[in-house]
Design an enzyme around this catalytic site. Structure first.
Site, PDB file in Angstrom:
ATOM      1  N   LYS A   1       0.304  10.933   5.761  1.00  0.00           N
ATOM      2  CA  LYS A   1       0.531   9.816   6.692  1.00  0.00           C
ATOM      3  C   LYS A   1       1.068   8.600   5.940  1.00  0.00           C
ATOM      4  O   LYS A   1       2.031   7.946   6.374  1.00  0.00           O
ATOM      5  CB  LYS A   1      -0.780   9.467   7.404  1.00  0.00           C
ATOM      6  CG  LYS A   1      -0.689   8.278   8.354  1.00  0.00           C
ATOM      7  CD  LYS A   1      -2.072   7.760   8.737  1.00  0.00           C
ATOM      8  CE  LYS A   1      -2.739   7.031   7.578  1.00  0.00           C
ATOM      9  NZ  LYS A   1      -3.951   6.289   7.975  1.00  0.00           N
TER      10      LYS A   1
ATOM     11  N   LYS B   1       0.838  -1.204   0.000  1.00  0.00           N
ATOM     12  CA  LYS B   1       0.000   0.000   0.000  1.00  0.00           C
ATOM     13  C   LYS B   1       0.872   1.254   0.000  1.00  0.00           C
ATOM     14  O   LYS B   1       0.548   2.256  -0.654  1.00  0.00           O
ATOM     15  CB  LYS B   1      -0.937   0.000   1.210  1.00  0.00           C
ATOM     16  CG  LYS B   1      -1.873   1.214   1.277  1.00  0.00           C
ATOM     17  CD  LYS B   1      -2.786   1.305   0.056  1.00  0.00           C
ATOM     18  CE  LYS B   1      -3.672   2.553   0.063  1.00  0.00           C
ATOM     19  NZ  LYS B   1      -4.735   2.505   1.084  1.00  0.00           N
TER      20      LYS B   1
END
Length: 300
Positions: free
Chosen positions: A243, A175
């Protein structure tokens, strides 16, 4: 292999559509959400709505929560999943972490919970709410082969492209790779629009041309209208994009790697967040790129 009993915790912009899809496919699903109203909205669709995470402790339990701290919070205490699994006598439950979290920390969590007979599968997704609703998500899976096999009937309903990549944490590394590409694509398109605007080129035909050539991408297809309308409300936020880039940096540092493009991207999105745009969709990085285009070259 029959489909196991399933629960889902976290009914936000991704968890809600995933839950609706699972309900349609399975006919039943236990759901919990910190804000009860979101869970109650699924009751009419056949969901079993519970008020405590402990009551959602199923053999396969999915969490679609923003951070790993949120996952750890629903595990602990008398109302937590750990207590729920113990009370229900669930042997070797599988905890699926769908959120984008630290690959290092989720691997540590898996190691800790394995000692208590609980398997952790990290399975972050890509494709946005539209992909969640249609089942067209990409699901990046990490975990032991046995745990993934038990979760697979559910994971195959969540996404159309599901791949097991290695031990727990591997899905989150994948990811992070995905998010580097997404951040780069949105950033590059934003700069292209600044250049086009400076030369008086209409954005609409430009985006159509980019979409029809080698520069075409799913990111452009999903986000193109935002650059035309200037509406960057909702969607995946720049706060979360930043993030995710930090997780990429963490994964790189664990192997002593230098990633100059990802490092530059993190600075670009940090600047957008510092500008006060962190709550906007990550395509809104275009606002910050345009705002600073006439200043010194490079992120400040």
């Amino acid at each position: 292999m029959s489909t196991p009993d399933v629960s889902l915790l976290g009914l936000g912009r991704m968890g809600g559509p995933i839950a609706r899809r699972l309900l349609a496919a399975l006919g039943e699903l236990t759901v919990w959400n910190r804000t009860p109203a979101k869970a109650e909205a699924l009751r009419s669709a056949g969901a079993r709505v519970v008020s405590r995470p402990a009551e959602a402790a199923a053999p396969v339990t999915l969490t679609v929560l923003t951070d790993l701290g949120d996952v750890e919070e629903v595990l602990e205490g008398e109302d937590g999943l750990l207590a729920g699994w113990a009370a229900a006598g669930v042997a070797r439950p599988v905890l699926v972490v769908h959120g984008t979290v630290s690959p290092v920390r989720v691997a540590a969590l898996a190691e800790r919970l394995a000692a208590s007979g609980i398997d952790v599968v990290d399975a972050p997704v890509s494709g946005g709410p539209a992909g969640a609703e249609s089942g067209a998500l990409s699901v990046m899976v990490g975990g032991t082969a046995e745990a993934v096999d038990r979760a697979w009937p559910v994971l195959s309903l969540v996404g159309s492209t599901v791949r097991h990549l290695g031990p727990c944490g591997a899905g989150e590394v994948a990811k992070a790779c995905n998010q580097v590409v997404v951040a780069a694509t949105l950033g590059a398109l934003s700069e292209a629009l600044v250049l086009a605007d400076a030369h008086g080129i209409d954005r609409r035909p430009l985006l159509e041309l980019l979409g029809g050539g080698l520069a075409g991408s799913e990111a452009l297809r999903q986000k193109g209208d935002r650059w035309l309308t200037g509406d960057f409300t909702g969607g995946g936020s720049m706060d979360n994009q930043l993030k995710d880039l930090r997780f990429a940096a963490e994964a790189a540092a664990a192997h002593g790697l230098a990633l100059p493009i990802a490092t530059t991207l993190a600075a670009v999105y940090q600047r957008a967040v510092d500008d006060g745009d962190g709550h906007l969709d990550h395509a809104g990085v275009a606002l910050s790129v345009a705002r600073h285009a006439s200043g010194p070259a490079g992120p400040q």
